[in-house]
Design an enzyme around this catalytic site. Structure first.
Site, PDB file in Angstrom:
ATOM      1  CB  SER A 199     -27.542 -61.229  30.057  1.00 36.93           C
ATOM      2  OG  SER A 199     -28.229 -60.316  30.888  1.00 36.93           O
ATOM      3  CE1 TYR A 242     -23.042 -58.131  30.467  1.00 38.42           C
ATOM      4  CE2 TYR A 242     -25.403 -57.776  30.743  1.00 38.42           C
ATOM      5  CZ  TYR A 242     -24.281 -58.563  30.934  1.00 38.42           C
ATOM      6  OH  TYR A 242     -24.391 -59.773  31.565  1.00 38.42           O
TER       7      TYR A 242
HETATM    8  P1  NAP Z   1     -17.518 -61.487  36.909  1.00 40.30           P
HETATM    9  O1  NAP Z   1     -17.549 -61.975  38.299  1.00 40.30           O
HETATM   10  O2  NAP Z   1     -17.295 -60.048  36.625  1.00 40.30           O
HETATM   11  O3  NAP Z   1     -16.482 -62.356  36.091  1.00 40.30           O
HETATM   12  C1  NAP Z   1     -16.194 -62.047  34.755  1.00 40.30           C
HETATM   13  C2  NAP Z   1     -14.962 -62.781  34.343  1.00 40.30           C
HETATM   14  O4  NAP Z   1     -14.640 -62.378  33.003  1.00 40.30           O
HETATM   15  C3  NAP Z   1     -13.761 -62.462  35.205  1.00 40.30           C
HETATM   16  O5  NAP Z   1     -13.054 -63.653  35.464  1.00 40.30           O
HETATM   17  C4  NAP Z   1     -12.939 -61.524  34.331  1.00 40.30           C
HETATM   18  O6  NAP Z   1     -11.544 -61.605  34.559  1.00 40.30           O
HETATM   19  C5  NAP Z   1     -13.261 -62.052  32.951  1.00 40.30           C
HETATM   20  N1  NAP Z   1     -12.984 -61.046  31.945  1.00 40.30           N
HETATM   21  C6  NAP Z   1     -13.513 -59.800  31.850  1.00 40.30           C
HETATM   22  N2  NAP Z   1     -12.928 -59.133  30.854  1.00 40.30           N
HETATM   23  C7  NAP Z   1     -12.022 -59.953  30.291  1.00 40.30           C
HETATM   24  C8  NAP Z   1     -11.086 -59.824  29.237  1.00 40.30           C
HETATM   25  N3  NAP Z   1     -10.945 -58.673  28.563  1.00 40.30           N
HETATM   26  N4  NAP Z   1     -10.300 -60.885  28.934  1.00 40.30           N
HETATM   27  C9  NAP Z   1     -10.390 -62.021  29.621  1.00 40.30           C
HETATM   28  N5  NAP Z   1     -11.245 -62.216  30.654  1.00 40.30           N
HETATM   29  C10 NAP Z   1     -12.049 -61.182  30.976  1.00 40.30           C
HETATM   30  O7  NAP Z   1     -18.897 -61.825  36.168  1.00 40.30           O
HETATM   31  P2  NAP Z   1     -19.958 -63.013  36.350  1.00 40.30           P
HETATM   32  O8  NAP Z   1     -21.124 -62.439  37.022  1.00 40.30           O
HETATM   33  O9  NAP Z   1     -19.306 -64.241  36.857  1.00 40.30           O
HETATM   34  O10 NAP Z   1     -20.383 -63.193  34.822  1.00 40.30           O
HETATM   35  C11 NAP Z   1     -20.046 -64.312  34.054  1.00 40.30           C
HETATM   36  C12 NAP Z   1     -20.931 -64.301  32.823  1.00 40.30           C
HETATM   37  O11 NAP Z   1     -22.301 -64.392  33.195  1.00 40.30           O
HETATM   38  C13 NAP Z   1     -20.809 -63.024  31.997  1.00 40.30           C
HETATM   39  O12 NAP Z   1     -20.895 -63.344  30.624  1.00 40.30           O
HETATM   40  C14 NAP Z   1     -22.046 -62.229  32.403  1.00 40.30           C
HETATM   41  O13 NAP Z   1     -22.450 -61.333  31.398  1.00 40.30           O
HETATM   42  C15 NAP Z   1     -23.042 -63.338  32.603  1.00 40.30           C
HETATM   43  N6  NAP Z   1     -24.174 -63.002  33.479  1.00 40.30           N
HETATM   44  C16 NAP Z   1     -24.016 -62.844  34.812  1.00 40.30           C
HETATM   45  C17 NAP Z   1     -25.123 -62.578  35.620  1.00 40.30           C
HETATM   46  C18 NAP Z   1     -24.992 -62.396  37.123  1.00 40.30           C
HETATM   47  O14 NAP Z   1     -26.021 -62.147  37.764  1.00 40.30           O
HETATM   48  N7  NAP Z   1     -23.820 -62.533  37.705  1.00 40.30           N
HETATM   49  C19 NAP Z   1     -26.392 -62.475  35.049  1.00 40.30           C
HETATM   50  C20 NAP Z   1     -26.524 -62.640  33.675  1.00 40.30           C
HETATM   51  C21 NAP Z   1     -25.416 -62.918  32.894  1.00 40.30           C
HETATM   52  P3  NAP Z   1     -10.833 -60.685  35.681  1.00 40.30           P
HETATM   53  O15 NAP Z   1     -11.432 -61.118  36.969  1.00 40.30           O
HETATM   54  O16 NAP Z   1      -9.417 -61.019  35.514  1.00 40.30           O
HETATM   55  O17 NAP Z   1     -11.195 -59.276  35.321  1.00 40.30           O
END
Ligand code: NAP
Length: 245
Positions: A153, A166
């Protein structure tokens, strides 16, 4: 890396495990990898979401995926060893591992950090990923070329006020990537990280509730970097911290 164009058969005959495959970026990556020929192992905690992604992949005529329901918060090392044994039995080896699942936790001042929440975030975002990787490395070494991708991130590269556990966890992610990449240098396994950048998902909406999601790239739009790192065109890329946008 938004300009990278992947060949349609880039991931043919590859088996790739994606964590957090049910939603957001993990969902988009799973579908995109399958579209490019991979058999995808969908790992996540909400089974219904994984089933929906499974159905989407099968209905599109892509290779049939597998589902691993697992909550990384409570998972033990034995769970990961058993998972690695099952993958070895079914597929023989593993070509790709996308560590995508993460928890954001509450954002706020340092003095408000809650111990339980801190431990949960470090467990899911760091400890679980380390132990899962350790368990899967032997079957990744059996692949001709294997790619491990950690998800970072912007706050894993430069600390920012109020991002708390985080942000610490994402710095640890970059450290884990660098340590493992150095160990894997000149081997068949490569290890890199991606910072997705601002992307239209539930996590982003939680972090920035006042933001208009329509101004953000979708998870589907940031897939070129993910495809590049999973495909053989990146076999000489190791230890790099890439940006998807
Ligand atoms: P998201 O929509 O919240 O998706 C996160 C996923 O992780 C969900 O499928 C969730 O499953 C799963 N997860 C969370 N806790 C878990 C656990 N204890 N065991 C197994 N699975 C778990 O987030 P996203 O935005 O797609 O993020 C994906 C990655 O990108 C993350 O590492 C995040 O830090 C990184 N990131 C995102 C952004 C952004 O702008 N979106 C920016 C920088 C970095 P459930 O749905 O079942 O809870």
């Amino acid at each position: 890396m938004l300009e990278y164009q992947a060949a349609k058969d880039l991931l043919n005959n590859k088996t790739i495990l994606v964590t957090g495959a049910g939603d957001g970026i993990g969902r988009a990556a799973s579908i995109e990898f399958a579209k490019h020929g991979a058999t995808v192992i969908l790992l996540g905690k909400t089974v219904k979401k994984l089933e929906n992604v499974y159905d989407e992949i099968v209905n599109a005529g892509y290779p049939k995926p597998a589902i691993v329901p697992l909550d990384m918060k409570g998972a033990t090392e034995q769970n990961y060893i058993d998972m690695a044994d099952t993958i070895a039995e079914q597929f023989g080896h593993l070509d790709g591992l996308l560590h995508n699942a993460s928890q954001l936790g509450a954002l706020g001042p340092f003095e408000h950090i809650d111990l339980t929440s801190l431990e949960t975030i470090l467990k899911v975002n760091v400890t679980a990923q380390a132990i899962m990787t350790k368990s899967l490395l032997p079957i990744m070494r059996k692949a001709e070329h294997a790619s491990i991708v950690f998800t970072s991130s912007g706050v894993g590269r430069k600390g920012r006020a109020y991002w708390g556990p985080y942000a610490f966890s994402k710095f640890a992610t970059e450290g884990m990537m660098q340590v493992l990449a150095d160990e894997c240098d000149n081997t068949s396994v490569r290890v890199n990280s991606i910072n997705p950048g601002a992307t239209r998902t539930e996590m982003r909406a939680k972090a920035y509730p006042a933001e208009d999601p329509q101004t953000l790239k979708t998870a589907e739009q940031i897939m070129p970097t993910y495809l590049f790192l999973m495909g053989n065109e990146s076999i000489d890329t190791n230890g790099q911290a890439l940006n998807a946008q």
